[in-house]
Scaffold this motif. Sequence first.
Motif, PDB file in Angstrom:
ATOM      1  N   THR A 151       0.851  -1.188   0.000  1.00  0.00           N
ATOM      2  CA  THR A 151       0.000   0.000   0.000  1.00  0.00           C
ATOM      3  C   THR A 151       0.885   1.235   0.000  1.00  0.00           C
ATOM      4  N   LEU A 152       0.664   2.112  -0.966  1.00  0.00           N
ATOM      5  CA  LEU A 152       1.402   3.368  -1.001  1.00  0.00           C
ATOM      6  C   LEU A 152       0.828   4.311   0.050  1.00  0.00           C
ATOM      7  N   ILE A 153       1.661   4.691   1.019  1.00  0.00           N
ATOM      8  CA  ILE A 153       1.250   5.626   2.063  1.00  0.00           C
ATOM      9  C   ILE A 153       1.364   7.060   1.546  1.00  0.00           C
ATOM     10  N   ASP A 154       2.440   7.330   0.845  1.00  0.00           N
ATOM     11  CA  ASP A 154       2.613   8.582   0.119  1.00  0.00           C
ATOM     12  C   ASP A 154       3.519   8.266  -1.061  1.00  0.00           C
ATOM     13  N   ARG A 155       3.952   9.284  -1.785  1.00  0.00           N
ATOM     14  CA  ARG A 155       4.691   9.004  -3.017  1.00  0.00           C
ATOM     15  C   ARG A 155       6.042   8.343  -2.760  1.00  0.00           C
ATOM     16  N   ASN A 156       6.562   8.429  -1.532  1.00  0.00           N
ATOM     17  CA  ASN A 156       7.886   7.891  -1.237  1.00  0.00           C
ATOM     18  C   ASN A 156       7.887   6.818  -0.158  1.00  0.00           C
ATOM     19  N   THR A 157       6.711   6.346   0.255  1.00  0.00           N
ATOM     20  CA  THR A 157       6.619   5.370   1.343  1.00  0.00           C
ATOM     21  C   THR A 157       5.558   4.334   1.010  1.00  0.00           C
ATOM     22  N   ARG A 158       5.865   3.070   1.276  1.00  0.00           N
ATOM     23  CA  ARG A 158       4.889   1.996   1.087  1.00  0.00           C
ATOM     24  C   ARG A 158       4.967   1.026   2.247  1.00  0.00           C
ATOM     25  N   GLN A 159       3.840   0.380   2.523  1.00  0.00           N
ATOM     26  CA  GLN A 159       3.784  -0.637   3.573  1.00  0.00           C
ATOM     27  C   GLN A 159       3.413  -1.967   2.947  1.00  0.00           C
ATOM     28  N   ASP A 160       4.191  -3.003   3.259  1.00  0.00           N
ATOM     29  CA  ASP A 160       3.980  -4.334   2.703  1.00  0.00           C
ATOM     30  C   ASP A 160       3.527  -5.319   3.776  1.00  0.00           C
ATOM     31  N   THR A 161       2.710  -6.275   3.365  1.00  0.00           N
ATOM     32  CA  THR A 161       2.364  -7.440   4.177  1.00  0.00           C
ATOM     33  C   THR A 161       2.614  -8.668   3.318  1.00  0.00           C
ATOM     34  N   VAL A 162       3.476  -9.575   3.790  1.00  0.00           N
ATOM     35  CA  VAL A 162       3.924 -10.671   2.932  1.00  0.00           C
ATOM     36  C   VAL A 162       3.883 -12.009   3.665  1.00  0.00           C
ATOM     37  N   TYR A 163       3.802 -13.072   2.858  1.00  0.00           N
ATOM     38  CA  TYR A 163       3.905 -14.452   3.320  1.00  0.00           C
ATOM     39  C   TYR A 163       5.034 -15.127   2.551  1.00  0.00           C
ATOM     40  N   LEU A 164       5.819 -15.938   3.252  1.00  0.00           N
ATOM     41  CA  LEU A 164       6.956 -16.616   2.653  1.00  0.00           C
ATOM     42  C   LEU A 164       6.683 -18.117   2.582  1.00  0.00           C
ATOM     43  N   SER A 165       6.925 -18.705   1.415  1.00  0.00           N
ATOM     44  CA  SER A 165       6.767 -20.147   1.223  1.00  0.00           C
ATOM     45  C   SER A 165       8.087 -20.735   0.758  1.00  0.00           C
ATOM     46  N   LEU A 166       8.453 -21.874   1.335  1.00  0.00           N
ATOM     47  CA  LEU A 166       9.675 -22.573   0.961  1.00  0.00           C
ATOM     48  C   LEU A 166       9.323 -23.965   0.449  1.00  0.00           C
ATOM     49  N   TYR A 167       9.847 -24.305  -0.726  1.00  0.00           N
ATOM     50  CA  TYR A 167       9.596 -25.599  -1.355  1.00  0.00           C
ATOM     51  C   TYR A 167      10.921 -26.304  -1.611  1.00  0.00           C
ATOM     52  N   GLY A 168      10.987 -27.589  -1.312  1.00  0.00           N
ATOM     53  CA  GLY A 168      12.164 -28.370  -1.649  1.00  0.00           C
ATOM     54  C   GLY A 168      12.204 -28.695  -3.129  1.00  0.00           C
ATOM     55  N   PRO A 169      13.355 -29.155  -3.630  1.00  0.00           N
ATOM     56  CA  PRO A 169      13.477 -29.490  -5.057  1.00  0.00           C
ATOM     57  C   PRO A 169      12.479 -30.547  -5.511  1.00  0.00           C
ATOM     58  N   ASP A 170      12.023 -31.394  -4.585  1.00  0.00           N
ATOM     59  CA  ASP A 170      11.073 -32.449  -4.950  1.00  0.00           C
ATOM     60  C   ASP A 170       9.681 -31.905  -5.236  1.00  0.00           C
ATOM     61  N   LYS A 171       9.464 -30.603  -5.016  1.00  0.00           N
ATOM     62  CA  LYS A 171       8.158 -30.002  -5.289  1.00  0.00           C
ATOM     63  C   LYS A 171       8.099 -29.378  -6.685  1.00  0.00           C
ATOM     64  N   ILE A 190       5.314 -19.174   6.331  1.00  0.00           N
ATOM     65  CA  ILE A 190       5.357 -18.286   7.487  1.00  0.00           C
ATOM     66  C   ILE A 190       4.850 -16.903   7.089  1.00  0.00           C
ATOM     67  N   GLY A 191       4.282 -16.198   8.057  1.00  0.00           N
ATOM     68  CA  GLY A 191       3.762 -14.867   7.821  1.00  0.00           C
ATOM     69  C   GLY A 191       2.521 -14.638   8.679  1.00  0.00           C
ATOM     70  N   PRO A 192       1.949 -13.443   8.615  1.00  0.00           N
ATOM     71  CA  PRO A 192       2.402 -12.354   7.749  1.00  0.00           C
ATOM     72  C   PRO A 192       3.555 -11.570   8.359  1.00  0.00           C
ATOM     73  N   PHE A 193       4.417 -11.071   7.474  1.00  0.00           N
ATOM     74  CA  PHE A 193       5.444 -10.121   7.853  1.00  0.00           C
ATOM     75  C   PHE A 193       5.028  -8.744   7.358  1.00  0.00           C
ATOM     76  N   GLY A 194       5.367  -7.728   8.103  1.00  0.00           N
ATOM     77  CA  GLY A 194       5.065  -6.371   7.676  1.00  0.00           C
ATOM     78  C   GLY A 194       6.306  -5.513   7.694  1.00  0.00           C
ATOM     79  N   GLY A 195       6.343  -4.528   6.822  1.00  0.00           N
ATOM     80  CA  GLY A 195       7.479  -3.622   6.799  1.00  0.00           C
ATOM     81  C   GLY A 195       7.180  -2.400   5.956  1.00  0.00           C
ATOM     82  N   VAL A 196       7.866  -1.318   6.264  1.00  0.00           N
ATOM     83  CA  VAL A 196       7.741  -0.075   5.502  1.00  0.00           C
ATOM     84  C   VAL A 196       8.964   0.083   4.622  1.00  0.00           C
ATOM     85  N   MET A 197       8.739   0.407   3.352  1.00  0.00           N
ATOM     86  CA  MET A 197       9.831   0.625   2.411  1.00  0.00           C
ATOM     87  C   MET A 197       9.841   2.089   1.987  1.00  0.00           C
ATOM     88  N   LYS A 198      11.045   2.611   1.789  1.00  0.00           N
ATOM     89  CA  LYS A 198      11.216   3.997   1.370  1.00  0.00           C
ATOM     90  C   LYS A 198      11.791   4.035  -0.043  1.00  0.00           C
TER      91      LYS A 198
END
Length: 214
Positions: A151-171, A190-198
């Motif tokens: 989500t863009l908070i303003d033109r130079n800031t965004r907030q993310d919410t993410v989920y991470l998935s890990l798969y072995g080579p057999d997948k 695992i998740g959700p993770f949140g963070g602000v990006m500039k």
Amino acid sequence: MSTKRKNQRNIALLALITLTALLLTASLSVITESSLAQDSEEPWSGWPLAGSWITWIPEMEPITEPAIIQDTLTPLDPAGDRLAYRQQYTNGDPTFLSIYPEADNASHLIGEAVKTGRNTYEYTIIGYGFKTQPANRGQLKYIFVTSGTTTLIDRNTRQDTVYLSLYGPDKDVNPADGLPDEGTEPDLCIGPFGGVMKRVPLMPPCVPPPPPEG
């Protein structure tokens, strides 16, 4: 300690980190709502997601170093509704807290972001963890998928919410095409993770001292 117990311990640590990140996300949501209220007069079309972004996620026990993540998003259409997405974990741990102890190298993540609202986007990016081998290509140890929203908070800031998935080579066997097989479950989610990006801004160059006289 057995490998199984080590993995259970490390997964528990990841769960603890996830909980900490979730609490951080909740506090960031308050910041987001406040910022949007203050900047409600800003034209949404003036807030492009395209560009270069950086985030510095503080260290969280048992990890003693902050995570430094760099993003680059490039428009795929004139309106900027679809963007090519490239992400780099500058100081990432390719072993994922020793869940994949043989992995000693990890790729950048690539994917696509799609606009879902006036200032919101969803995205998926994918990367790979390897064990390097002399005089040979790296041996694949896992596939790393990040899916989330921003989500863009303003033109130079965004907030993310993410989920991470890990798969072995057999997948990734039917077909073996670099993507997890359709319908397969991740080894770890695992998740959700949140963070602000500039956004990375233009910054004036430094001014070197004048050369010594004579």
